[in-house]
Design a protein around this motif. Sequence first.
Motif, PDB file in Angstrom:
ATOM      1  N   ASN A 108     -22.580   1.465  -8.826  1.00 44.13           N
ATOM      2  CA  ASN A 108     -21.302   1.386  -8.761  1.00 44.13           C
ATOM      3  C   ASN A 108     -20.576   2.496  -9.045  1.00 44.13           C
ATOM      4  OD1 ASN A 108     -18.519   0.390  -8.108  1.00 44.13           O
ATOM      5  ND2 ASN A 108     -19.115  -1.587  -7.943  1.00 44.13           N
ATOM      6  N   VAL A 109     -20.437   3.481  -8.535  1.00 44.68           N
ATOM      7  CA  VAL A 109     -19.651   4.759  -9.120  1.00 44.68           C
ATOM      8  C   VAL A 109     -18.216   4.374  -9.397  1.00 44.68           C
ATOM      9  CG1 VAL A 109     -19.006   7.174  -8.675  1.00 44.68           C
ATOM     10  CG2 VAL A 109     -21.436   6.379  -7.962  1.00 44.68           C
ATOM     11  N   PRO A 110     -17.432   3.953  -8.707  1.00 39.50           N
ATOM     12  CA  PRO A 110     -15.869   3.721  -8.811  1.00 39.50           C
ATOM     13  C   PRO A 110     -15.861   2.698 -10.115  1.00 39.50           C
ATOM     14  CG  PRO A 110     -16.434   3.421  -6.528  1.00 39.50           C
ATOM     15  CD  PRO A 110     -17.650   3.375  -7.154  1.00 39.50           C
ATOM     16  N   LEU A 111     -16.775   1.706 -10.225  1.00 42.99           N
ATOM     17  CA  LEU A 111     -16.745   0.686 -11.252  1.00 42.99           C
ATOM     18  C   LEU A 111     -16.940   1.522 -12.553  1.00 42.99           C
ATOM     19  CD1 LEU A 111     -16.930  -2.091 -12.895  1.00 42.99           C
ATOM     20  CD2 LEU A 111     -19.306  -2.135 -12.178  1.00 42.99           C
ATOM     21  N   THR A 132     -21.133   9.781 -31.989  1.00 41.85           N
ATOM     22  CA  THR A 132     -22.015   8.632 -32.003  1.00 41.85           C
ATOM     23  C   THR A 132     -21.088   7.692 -31.354  1.00 41.85           C
ATOM     24  OG1 THR A 132     -22.633   9.370 -34.198  1.00 41.85           O
ATOM     25  CG2 THR A 132     -23.364   7.171 -33.763  1.00 41.85           C
ATOM     26  N   GLY A 133     -19.950   7.299 -31.632  1.00 39.03           N
ATOM     27  CA  GLY A 133     -19.222   6.238 -30.898  1.00 39.03           C
ATOM     28  C   GLY A 133     -18.986   6.356 -29.367  1.00 39.03           C
ATOM     29  N   MET A 134     -18.908   7.658 -28.956  1.00 34.20           N
ATOM     30  CA  MET A 134     -18.824   7.709 -27.505  1.00 34.20           C
ATOM     31  C   MET A 134     -19.987   7.623 -26.729  1.00 34.20           C
ATOM     32  SD  MET A 134     -16.429  11.191 -27.875  1.00 34.20           S
ATOM     33  CE  MET A 134     -16.316  11.826 -26.333  1.00 34.20           C
ATOM     34  N   THR A 135     -21.106   8.106 -27.657  1.00 30.88           N
ATOM     35  CA  THR A 135     -22.289   7.928 -26.886  1.00 30.88           C
ATOM     36  C   THR A 135     -22.840   6.443 -26.799  1.00 30.88           C
ATOM     37  OG1 THR A 135     -22.913  10.001 -27.865  1.00 30.88           O
ATOM     38  CG2 THR A 135     -24.876   8.488 -27.135  1.00 30.88           C
ATOM     39  N   ALA A 136     -22.423   5.878 -27.681  1.00 31.96           N
ATOM     40  CA  ALA A 136     -22.932   4.363 -27.598  1.00 31.96           C
ATOM     41  C   ALA A 136     -22.099   3.636 -26.354  1.00 31.96           C
ATOM     42  CB  ALA A 136     -22.498   3.495 -28.678  1.00 31.96           C
ATOM     43  N   LYS A 137     -20.600   3.918 -26.403  1.00 31.27           N
ATOM     44  CA  LYS A 137     -20.173   3.417 -25.241  1.00 31.27           C
ATOM     45  C   LYS A 137     -20.443   3.858 -23.853  1.00 31.27           C
ATOM     46  CE  LYS A 137     -15.867   4.519 -27.345  1.00 31.27           C
ATOM     47  NZ  LYS A 137     -14.553   4.791 -27.529  1.00 31.27           N
ATOM     48  N   PHE A 138     -20.685   5.134 -23.913  1.00 27.27           N
ATOM     49  CA  PHE A 138     -21.334   5.632 -22.608  1.00 27.27           C
ATOM     50  C   PHE A 138     -22.519   5.131 -22.119  1.00 27.27           C
ATOM     51  CE2 PHE A 138     -21.130   9.027 -19.415  1.00 27.27           C
ATOM     52  CZ  PHE A 138     -22.523   9.280 -19.132  1.00 27.27           C
ATOM     53  N   LYS A 139     -23.543   4.808 -23.144  1.00 25.39           N
ATOM     54  CA  LYS A 139     -24.593   4.316 -22.669  1.00 25.39           C
ATOM     55  C   LYS A 139     -24.872   3.009 -22.260  1.00 25.39           C
ATOM     56  CE  LYS A 139     -27.083   4.999 -26.529  1.00 25.39           C
ATOM     57  NZ  LYS A 139     -28.225   5.157 -27.508  1.00 25.39           N
ATOM     58  N   THR A 140     -23.745   2.156 -22.870  1.00 24.83           N
ATOM     59  CA  THR A 140     -23.652   0.869 -22.339  1.00 24.83           C
ATOM     60  C   THR A 140     -22.930   0.861 -20.934  1.00 24.83           C
ATOM     61  OG1 THR A 140     -23.549  -0.140 -24.553  1.00 24.83           O
ATOM     62  CG2 THR A 140     -22.725  -1.696 -22.871  1.00 24.83           C
ATOM     63  N   VAL A 141     -21.965   1.517 -20.669  1.00 24.92           N
ATOM     64  CA  VAL A 141     -21.319   1.451 -19.484  1.00 24.92           C
ATOM     65  C   VAL A 141     -22.312   1.924 -18.189  1.00 24.92           C
ATOM     66  CG1 VAL A 141     -19.455   2.835 -18.197  1.00 24.92           C
ATOM     67  CG2 VAL A 141     -18.990   1.946 -20.194  1.00 24.92           C
ATOM     68  N   ILE A 142     -22.880   3.105 -18.463  1.00 29.11           N
ATOM     69  CA  ILE A 142     -24.011   3.403 -17.489  1.00 29.11           C
ATOM     70  C   ILE A 142     -24.911   2.292 -17.251  1.00 29.11           C
ATOM     71  CG2 ILE A 142     -25.802   4.915 -17.158  1.00 29.11           C
ATOM     72  CD1 ILE A 142     -22.874   6.171 -16.615  1.00 29.11           C
ATOM     73  N   ALA A 143     -25.228   1.715 -18.342  1.00 31.25           N
ATOM     74  CA  ALA A 143     -26.293   0.749 -18.095  1.00 31.25           C
ATOM     75  C   ALA A 143     -25.856  -0.455 -17.320  1.00 31.25           C
ATOM     76  CB  ALA A 143     -26.940  -0.098 -19.459  1.00 31.25           C
ATOM     77  N   MET A 144     -24.583  -0.818 -17.448  1.00 28.33           N
ATOM     78  CA  MET A 144     -23.768  -1.826 -16.339  1.00 28.33           C
ATOM     79  C   MET A 144     -23.673  -1.137 -15.156  1.00 28.33           C
ATOM     80  SD  MET A 144     -21.541  -3.404 -19.361  1.00 28.33           S
ATOM     81  CE  MET A 144     -21.022  -4.921 -18.537  1.00 28.33           C
ATOM     82  N   GLY A 145     -23.613   0.015 -14.785  1.00 27.88           N
ATOM     83  CA  GLY A 145     -23.214   0.677 -13.742  1.00 27.88           C
ATOM     84  C   GLY A 145     -23.956   0.214 -12.388  1.00 27.88           C
ATOM     85  N   HIS A 146     -25.068  -0.256 -12.376  1.00 28.34           N
ATOM     86  CA  HIS A 146     -25.821  -0.829 -11.141  1.00 28.34           C
ATOM     87  C   HIS A 146     -25.692  -2.049 -11.167  1.00 28.34           C
ATOM     88  CE1 HIS A 146     -28.830  -0.512 -14.380  1.00 28.34           C
ATOM     89  NE2 HIS A 146     -29.503  -1.357 -13.866  1.00 28.34           N
TER      90      HIS A 146
END
Lengths: 292, 207
Positions: A108-111, A132-146
């Motif tokens: 879900n790209v828009p999400l 470090t913090g940005m990477t942590a947030k980014f990884k979690t968002v990407i993991a939820m993206g699908h």
Amino acid sequence: MTNDVITLDRITKRYADFTLDLTMHVPKDTITALIGVNGSGKTTTFRIILGLAKPDTGNGTLLGADVTRLPNAVKRDVGAVLADTSFDAVFTGDDVIRQMKALYPNFNVPLCRTLLERFALPTDKKMEEFSTGMTAKFKTVIAMGHEPDVLILDEPTAGLDIVARGELLDLLRAYMETPGHSILISSHNSKDIESLCDDFYFIDRGRIRLHETIDRLRDEYAVLILTDEQAAAMDRSHVLASARRHGVIHALTDERRYYEENMPGIQMARGDIDELITIMTAGEPLRERNQP
Amino acid sequence: MKGLMARDMIAMGKNRVFLVVMLALCLFYTFSDMYVTGVMLMPMLFSTVCGNMVRNDLSAPIRRTLFTLPFSRREYAGEKYLVSIVPACVLAVMLQMVSAVVHRQSITQSGMIAACAVLLTVLTVSVELPVTIIFRDRVQIARVCILAVVFALAAIAVSLDMGTDGLFAIITSAPAWALYGIGALLGAVALAVSVMVSLRALRTAQL
């Protein structure tokens, strides 16, 4: 038919100086935590569940599939964040999104972009430039993206400030509002675990020492602070472990009310995850709970 | 596999400068007297770049993220062989076609050079990929050692029989069909062994 999204049945994994030997399960519609000190086997457990490491013996399943032979269809329903991992250093957020869109048909790209914006994460910056913090947030968002059915998160809040941590936990709570979702999470932050999770497994030196619900931890667990005389005289049948700290005995119990009634006036502290880990790691185990 | 290819295209796009330099070198070699070197060398270089992409994929921080994504280790290996060999071979053939026009080479000669380039590319990939998969972060050292062994063996083989009845003479006097056949067999065997070794290494790897 099992209602568990993750099952590990007598899984063992031997290394030169460490042996993992555990049985655990994560039911559907729950958030389960795996807690323990560094080197206790949490990451190894996650790697086995995700098919990155092969157990020596035992059986494990993830969404019903054997963890040693995970089909792509199952992997598409799982989102994973492992500690000390990253995306390609030269990839930007846009590149990662394009990659994920190619790998997950329902990504879900828009999400994803909405969440990245919410967390103030740029999509035109290279991964190597992320903090470090940005990477942590980014990884979690990407993991939820699908929009997976299961999230497996190894220390997702590591390196985050208190505001970002709160936002991420809110995101995970929102994720759980959809029926059929489950999370297996590890964290060194006991407040995160206690506010988010339904139950937890405590792992120590490769073995599950305790499996308990957060509600029961809150209501029934306590730390008895005892002098040597009190410790010698007391009924220890409901003491899980004890350790000497600051000159007194700290005894962990899962029957708070019993000791309130039978040892009135005894000094007692709330049983929380930090105390539980400290006493059970450092002290002598007197009784193991919920051992298979 | 489509997703993996998309990922590799993104990664290749990050090496735009390298691709431009490589293209410029290709053109230089093709139009110069060193056209044979250009046709042989450029595809091998391209394949080596693909090997470096595998090294990056298998580095400690990336491999655990990468291999949780929805593809099998078999698909990963297959895609890497495809991406390392096919574009490089296409490049070799295209370079040779241009070179043949520029230098007015015969079809026989062009075919032989292109076939040698394809074979060298396949052999390069056949060594590069399993070595990278097995040795991961230590691949640079492993590569140097293996290259040293390969060159030593090649030098010994060449020095063994340089006379008029020697191995070299036999090879150069053999008919073209025999050389093509031997080359194809050698390439197929090397590739098959390489794929088996890579798959086994990936299957048993603790990521």
